[in-house]
Design a protein around this motif. Structure first.
Motif, PDB file in Angstrom:
ATOM      1  N   GLN A  66      -7.578   2.456   4.687  1.00 19.55           N
ATOM      2  CA  GLN A  66      -8.160   2.413   3.347  1.00 19.55           C
ATOM      3  C   GLN A  66      -8.150   0.986   2.800  1.00 19.55           C
ATOM      4  O   GLN A  66      -9.148   0.490   2.279  1.00 19.55           O
ATOM      5  CB  GLN A  66      -7.311   3.297   2.435  1.00 19.55           C
ATOM      6  N   TYR A  67      -6.998   0.339   2.963  1.00 20.78           N
ATOM      7  CA  TYR A  67      -6.873  -1.033   2.474  1.00 20.78           C
ATOM      8  C   TYR A  67      -7.845  -1.954   3.209  1.00 20.78           C
ATOM      9  O   TYR A  67      -8.516  -2.787   2.600  1.00 20.78           O
ATOM     10  CB  TYR A  67      -5.435  -1.525   2.665  1.00 20.78           C
ATOM     11  N   VAL A  88       0.855  -1.188   0.000  1.00 22.39           N
ATOM     12  CA  VAL A  88       0.000   0.000   0.000  1.00 22.39           C
ATOM     13  C   VAL A  88       0.886   1.230   0.000  1.00 22.39           C
ATOM     14  O   VAL A  88       2.081   1.169   0.288  1.00 22.39           O
ATOM     15  CB  VAL A  88      -0.961   0.039   1.210  1.00 22.39           C
ATOM     16  N   ASP A 145      -3.849   6.076   7.418  1.00 22.14           N
ATOM     17  CA  ASP A 145      -4.789   6.259   6.313  1.00 22.14           C
ATOM     18  C   ASP A 145      -4.653   5.134   5.292  1.00 22.14           C
ATOM     19  O   ASP A 145      -5.642   4.540   4.872  1.00 22.14           O
ATOM     20  CB  ASP A 145      -4.523   7.601   5.615  1.00 22.14           C
ATOM     21  N   ALA A 146      -3.402   4.869   4.912  1.00 18.41           N
ATOM     22  CA  ALA A 146      -3.162   3.844   3.894  1.00 18.41           C
ATOM     23  C   ALA A 146      -3.680   2.480   4.347  1.00 18.41           C
ATOM     24  O   ALA A 146      -4.342   1.764   3.592  1.00 18.41           O
ATOM     25  CB  ALA A 146      -1.675   3.763   3.584  1.00 18.41           C
ATOM     26  N   ARG A 160     -10.695  -1.231   4.670  1.00 19.19           N
ATOM     27  CA  ARG A 160     -12.076  -0.975   4.228  1.00 19.19           C
ATOM     28  C   ARG A 160     -12.333  -1.666   2.896  1.00 19.19           C
ATOM     29  O   ARG A 160     -13.334  -2.339   2.698  1.00 19.19           O
ATOM     30  CB  ARG A 160     -12.301   0.523   4.049  1.00 19.19           C
ATOM     31  N   LYS A 161     -11.380  -1.463   1.997  1.00 15.24           N
ATOM     32  CA  LYS A 161     -11.562  -1.957   0.638  1.00 15.24           C
ATOM     33  C   LYS A 161     -11.727  -3.478   0.629  1.00 15.24           C
ATOM     34  O   LYS A 161     -12.522  -4.033  -0.118  1.00 15.24           O
ATOM     35  CB  LYS A 161     -10.347  -1.554  -0.193  1.00 15.24           C
TER      36      LYS A 161
END
Lengths: 352, 106
Positions: free
Chosen positions: A116-117, A98, A112-113, A119-120
């Motif tokens: 984000q991962y 990421v 954040d990174a 969640r995705k």
């Protein structure tokens, strides 16, 4: 903290001494969860890249960091598969990088990174390695954990021992390890004694007792997994004829060289990094190298082998990696046997 | 001669041959590292062949199992010992002999 279990885990990885135990912890947790809930679990290993990849760089050649990331993720997968055992259905592994589209500086960038991962891919627990520190000197972990928690994702720090200056030879051992060591020594004693007379039974019990008390924390450092041990033993039985054949070839070569009037030798030291990871496979490989054509293991530190070779032919044989592959097959299974040979690895490095 | 006897003799001859090779190598090879090659490999196979002959000669029973175990330990201990010696030499800073060394001297 220990009560949190989840079937979908995110494990951020970076080079650290506690990474191995963290992987083990995460995989064990996933396996337990999969057993309880009867649903497949999934573990994602994620490497956060601190540098952004520009378009040109991607097309040109891989940056240093990407190479490190690749090899680390490759290694982590092998570890994870080793810990999982043979139940491939229960737990699946994914690896990813990421932060390839931005520069990561602060803990919140990393958070954040990762979030984000998570969640995705619908992951609900982040397992942190206590040694996770991609920034180098600045302590990153506590603020990072806070940020991730604030974003609404559960976190957990793997309960592993922090790194020590010198690894302990004696480790904490369980009663099960004590008992298995006792059983093995006792069985071996009786085998040598060859009878079940009262005298043998008594002396055997005493000897096995002394042995297991003295060597309790040394000789079986990880709990014995009977299923895995059986599979490895099976593969090892396949390995033995191959090794024997190699030994015979080795001896014919050495005999030829030694008895030849001109003594056609061209000795040279060779160094390479073997793609095997824990103590037992490294020992097996080192001993196998010593036994086979014109090669002799001089020094091993972790994975770095220094090998003395007698003839040019034996050097080529060694670097083509057939032995290494066979050892990987014994300990990690068929998939790991496909990792490239030392020669190919070296060539890729030279090209870059 | 029975087939068993033939097998025993063949194994013994092989064992003696490789033991002799080990000894010749010890004398002829130039330095510690190359000599370790000769002793670790030829010596192992020599001893193993001789033990295999013994295993067959005993013809079953407990002695066979014991000799077979002995054979197994030869495979584990011989390379380990060679490794220990060579490693100690390397840590003492003994330079391995190469074909270049020979040309320098002559």
């Amino acid at each position: 903290m220990g009560s949190v279990t989840s079937s979908r885990l995110l494990v951020p990885v970076s080079e650290s001494k506690t990474l191995r135990s963290t992987v083990e912890h995460a995989v064990r947790q996933a396996v337990e969860h999969a057993d309880e809930s009867d649903r497949p679990a999934s573990v994602h290993f994620v490497y956060p890249c601190s540098q952004r990849l520009t378009f040109e760089r991607e097309s040109e050649s891989e940056s240093e960091e990407i190479r490190t990331a690749r090899s680390l993720l490759e290694r982590v997968t092998v570890w994870a598969e080793e810990d999982r055992g043979d139940d491939e259905e229960a737990v699946t592994f994914e690896t990813a990088m990421v932060g390839t589209r931005e520069y990561l500086f602060s803990p919140s960038d990393y958070a954040d990174a990762l979030v984000q991962y998570a969640r995705k891919h619908d992951l609900d627990l982040v397992v942190f390695d206590p040694g996770f520190n991609p920034l180098g000197t600045t302590p990153l972990l506590p603020p990072l954990e806070n940020e991730v928690r604030r974003a609404g994702v559960e976190i957990q720090e793997a309960p592993v021992q922090r790194e020590r200056r010198t690894p302990l030879l004696v480790r904490r051992a369980t009663l099960a390890q004590f008992l298995s060591l006792f059983a093995i020594s006792y069985g071996f004693y009786l085998l040598l004694a060859g009878s079940f007379a009262a005298f043998e039974l008594a002396t055997g019990a005493i000897s096995a007792g002394i042995v297991s008390v003295a060597l309790w924390g040394i000789s079986l450092t990880t709990p014995l997994k009977p299923a895995q041990a059986a599979v490895r033993f099976g593969r090892f039985v396949l390995y033995v004829p191959y090794l024997l054949w190699e030994i015979v070839k080795a001896n014919v070569t050495v005999a030829y060289v030694v008895l030849h009037p001109d003594l056609p030798i061209d000795p040279e030291m060779v160094e390479f990094d073997a793609a095997v990871w824990s103590a037992l496979p490294v020992t097996t490989l080192a001993n196998s190298i010593t036994l086979t054509p014109g090669t002799l293991t001089v020094d091993v530190s972790r994975r770095h082998f220094t090998v003395h070779t007698l003839t040019p032919d034996s050097r080529d044989d060694l670097l083509s990696g057939a032995l290494e592959r066979a050892v990987r097959f014994v300990f990690y299974g068929r998939a790991a046997a496909r990792i490239r040979s030392p020669l190919e690895r070296q060539q890729t490095e030279d090209e870059e | 001669m029975t087939p068993t006897e033939i097998a025993v003799v063949v194994l013994l001859v092989g064992g003696v041959f490789f033991a002799v090779v080990a000894a010749v190598g010890l004398v002829r090879l130039p330095d510690l590292y190359t000599r370790a090659h000769s002793t670790s490999k030829s010596e192992t196979l020599g001893a193993v062949l001789a033990l295999a002959a013994v295993t067959i000669a005993f013809d079953g029973g407990l002695s066979t199992i014991k000799t077979a175990l002995l054979l197994l330990f030869m495979f584990i201990t011989n390379p380990t010992a060679a490794h220990a010696i060579v490693r100690a030499a390397s840590e003492q800073g003994i330079e391995p002999w190469t074909t270049d060394t020979e040309e320098d001297q002559s």
